[in-house]
Motif scaffolding. Structure first.
Motif, PDB file in Angstrom:
ATOM      1  N   ILE A  31      -2.390  30.241  24.508  1.00 18.74           N
ATOM      2  CA  ILE A  31      -3.264  30.967  23.316  1.00 18.74           C
ATOM      3  C   ILE A  31      -3.305  30.770  22.206  1.00 18.74           C
ATOM      4  N   TRP A  32      -4.411  30.952  21.251  1.00 14.01           N
ATOM      5  CA  TRP A  32      -4.304  30.454  19.551  1.00 14.01           C
ATOM      6  C   TRP A  32      -4.961  31.246  18.959  1.00 14.01           C
ATOM      7  N   LEU A  33      -4.983  31.052  17.556  1.00 14.01           N
ATOM      8  CA  LEU A  33      -6.230  31.754  16.321  1.00 14.01           C
ATOM      9  C   LEU A  33      -6.044  31.740  15.489  1.00 14.01           C
ATOM     10  N   ILE A  34      -7.046  31.610  14.898  1.00 18.89           N
ATOM     11  CA  ILE A  34      -6.595  31.122  13.593  1.00 18.89           C
ATOM     12  C   ILE A  34      -7.127  32.155  12.642  1.00 18.89           C
ATOM     13  N   ASP A  35      -6.214  32.564  11.170  1.00 19.87           N
ATOM     14  CA  ASP A  35      -5.571  33.014  10.675  1.00 19.87           C
ATOM     15  C   ASP A  35      -5.523  32.958   9.033  1.00 19.87           C
ATOM     16  N   LYS A  36      -5.967  33.544   7.916  1.00 19.32           N
ATOM     17  CA  LYS A  36      -5.879  33.429   6.431  1.00 19.32           C
ATOM     18  C   LYS A  36      -4.481  33.796   6.354  1.00 19.32           C
ATOM     19  N   GLY A  37      -3.496  33.256   5.575  1.00 19.25           N
ATOM     20  CA  GLY A  37      -2.521  33.476   4.892  1.00 19.25           C
ATOM     21  C   GLY A  37      -3.027  34.743   3.585  1.00 19.25           C
ATOM     22  N   THR A  38      -1.525  35.615   3.505  1.00 17.09           N
ATOM     23  CA  THR A  38      -2.381  37.003   2.807  1.00 17.09           C
ATOM     24  C   THR A  38      -1.632  36.317   1.516  1.00 17.09           C
ATOM     25  N   GLU A  39      -1.211  35.702   1.048  1.00 18.07           N
ATOM     26  CA  GLU A  39       0.328  35.071  -0.041  1.00 18.07           C
ATOM     27  C   GLU A  39      -0.896  34.294  -0.812  1.00 18.07           C
ATOM     28  N   ASN A  40      -0.732  32.960  -0.334  1.00 14.11           N
ATOM     29  CA  ASN A  40      -1.502  31.897  -0.810  1.00 14.11           C
ATOM     30  C   ASN A  40      -2.933  31.608  -0.166  1.00 14.11           C
ATOM     31  N   GLY A  41      -3.510  32.566   1.216  1.00 14.63           N
ATOM     32  CA  GLY A  41      -4.469  31.670   1.235  1.00 14.63           C
ATOM     33  C   GLY A  41      -4.887  30.556   1.707  1.00 14.63           C
ATOM     34  N   THR A  42      -4.327  30.142   2.214  1.00 15.90           N
ATOM     35  CA  THR A  42      -4.355  28.965   3.336  1.00 15.90           C
ATOM     36  C   THR A  42      -4.647  29.258   4.886  1.00 15.90           C
ATOM     37  N   MET A  43      -5.669  28.740   4.787  1.00 16.68           N
ATOM     38  CA  MET A  43      -5.830  28.749   6.788  1.00 16.68           C
ATOM     39  C   MET A  43      -5.031  28.574   8.001  1.00 16.68           C
ATOM     40  N   HIS A  44      -3.953  29.017   8.658  1.00 16.76           N
ATOM     41  CA  HIS A  44      -3.822  28.567   9.783  1.00 16.76           C
ATOM     42  C   HIS A  44      -3.966  29.044  11.404  1.00 16.76           C
ATOM     43  N   PHE A  45      -3.510  28.486  11.778  1.00 18.38           N
ATOM     44  CA  PHE A  45      -2.822  28.565  13.527  1.00 18.38           C
ATOM     45  C   PHE A  45      -1.699  29.370  13.931  1.00 18.38           C
ATOM     46  N   HIS A  46      -1.536  30.535  14.233  1.00 18.02           N
ATOM     47  CA  HIS A  46      -0.899  31.150  15.949  1.00 18.02           C
ATOM     48  C   HIS A  46      -1.357  30.480  17.066  1.00 18.02           C
ATOM     49  N   LEU A  47      -0.062  29.617  17.879  1.00 18.11           N
ATOM     50  CA  LEU A  47      -0.480  29.678  18.870  1.00 18.11           C
ATOM     51  C   LEU A  47       0.960  29.793  19.468  1.00 18.11           C
ATOM     52  N   VAL A  48       0.797  30.581  20.955  1.00 14.67           N
ATOM     53  CA  VAL A  48       1.938  31.351  21.323  1.00 14.67           C
ATOM     54  C   VAL A  48       1.956  30.316  22.683  1.00 14.67           C
ATOM     55  N   ILE A  49       2.687  29.969  23.323  1.00 12.43           N
ATOM     56  CA  ILE A  49       3.060  28.821  24.760  1.00 12.43           C
ATOM     57  C   ILE A  49       4.150  29.544  25.451  1.00 12.43           C
ATOM     58  N   ALA A  50       3.735  29.855  26.796  1.00 15.86           N
ATOM     59  CA  ALA A  50       4.380  30.425  27.709  1.00 15.86           C
ATOM     60  C   ALA A  50       5.437  28.990  28.600  1.00 15.86           C
ATOM     61  N   CYS A  51       6.742  29.187  28.701  1.00 15.83           N
ATOM     62  CA  CYS A  51       6.991  27.667  29.764  1.00 15.83           C
ATOM     63  C   CYS A  51       7.621  28.792  30.513  1.00 15.83           C
ATOM     64  N   ASN A  52       8.185  27.938  31.900  1.00 13.31           N
ATOM     65  CA  ASN A  52      10.128  29.282  32.261  1.00 13.31           C
ATOM     66  C   ASN A  52      10.633  29.301  30.794  1.00 13.31           C
ATOM     67  N   LYS A  53      11.616  29.861  31.977  1.00  9.23           N
ATOM     68  CA  LYS A  53      13.066  30.284  30.902  1.00  9.23           C
ATOM     69  C   LYS A  53      13.166  29.461  30.420  1.00  9.23           C
ATOM     70  N   LEU A  54      13.753  29.529  29.053  1.00  6.98           N
ATOM     71  CA  LEU A  54      14.914  28.744  28.704  1.00  6.98           C
ATOM     72  C   LEU A  54      15.979  28.928  27.896  1.00  6.98           C
ATOM     73  N   ASP A  55      17.199  28.587  28.639  1.00 12.83           N
ATOM     74  CA  ASP A  55      18.072  29.502  28.237  1.00 12.83           C
ATOM     75  C   ASP A  55      18.992  28.677  27.070  1.00 12.83           C
ATOM     76  N   PHE A  56      19.590  28.509  25.592  1.00 12.92           N
ATOM     77  CA  PHE A  56      20.067  27.916  25.143  1.00 12.92           C
ATOM     78  C   PHE A  56      21.350  28.560  24.302  1.00 12.92           C
ATOM     79  N   VAL A  57      22.141  28.117  23.944  1.00 10.30           N
ATOM     80  CA  VAL A  57      23.618  28.820  23.389  1.00 10.30           C
ATOM     81  C   VAL A  57      22.946  29.065  21.631  1.00 10.30           C
ATOM     82  N   GLY A  58      23.439  29.950  21.045  1.00 16.92           N
ATOM     83  CA  GLY A  58      23.367  30.341  20.194  1.00 16.92           C
ATOM     84  C   GLY A  58      20.755  30.902  19.799  1.00 16.92           C
TER      85      GLY A  58
END
Length: 191
Positions: A110-137
């Motif tokens: 999923i993704w959506l567009i947002d506007k920053g509160t501090e500097n007012g720049t337009m940006h994307f929020h993108l959330v992706i799903a995949c199978n479980k990734l398990d990494f050290v740290g």
């Protein structure tokens, strides 16, 4: 069951808004829409911005409900400014390629567009799903640290699904140009 009953122009503003200072601002409603419940004959009034927000939040909820299991799925949040690119598809192409290099399945996004509160720049929020990734740290591997046109793109594991879901659902709807989408999702959410 509700049906659309009546639409009324709520603003005298032209539908052909091309003004320089109107883009990248919160979307203002142009129409009032009246609906009627057939069973109770009850009426309620809303506008097209509230309808857009309702549809967006429904997609966000569906995504997080589908991938709610921490033991089966990993969610990765990716954030990038319009300075990097103003198309979510550019970054999605890189993300899909890098997930394939890890021999993982790309399940949905999923993704959506947002506007920053501090500097007012337009940006994307993108959330992706995949199978479980398990990494050290619990840091993303090198393959998941993305770049586009030599500019770094923020990416990290989602630690709290519900908190991110609520955060995204509170976001406003912005106007970035005529016939330009401000949120989206993958065609299917694969389990």
């Amino acid at each position: 069951m509700t049906t659309h009953y009546f639409t009324e122009l709520s603003s005298k503003r032209s539908t052909q808004v091309i003004g320089l200072y109107y883009t990248n601002q919160e979307r203002k409603p142009k129409y009032k829409k009246e609906f009627r419940n057939k069973m109770t004959d009850e009426k309620f009034v809303t506008n097209e911005v509230q309808i857009m927000k309702y549809k967006r939040n429904k997609k966000i909820t569906m995504f997080f409900d589908t991938y709610s299991s921490y033991s089966k799925f990993s969610l990765i949040e990716v954030g990038f400014d319009f300075e990097v690119t103003n198309k979510a598809s550019d970054v999605l192409r890189i993300v899909k390629r890098n997930i394939a290099r890890l021999n993982q399945d790309f399940l949905g996004y999923i993704w959506l567009i947002d506007k920053g509160t501090e500097n007012g720049t337009m940006h994307f929020h993108l959330v992706i799903a995949c199978n479980k990734l398990d990494f050290v740290g619990k840091k993303l591997p090198k393959q998941m640290q993305f770049k586009f046109n030599e500019k770094k793109i923020h990416s990290s594991f989602v630690k709290n699904n519900e908190k991110l879901k609520q955060y995204l659902m509170k976001k406003k709807i912005y106007f970035i140009g005529k016939r330009k989408r401000v949120f989206g999702k993958s065609r299917r959410f694969i389990k």
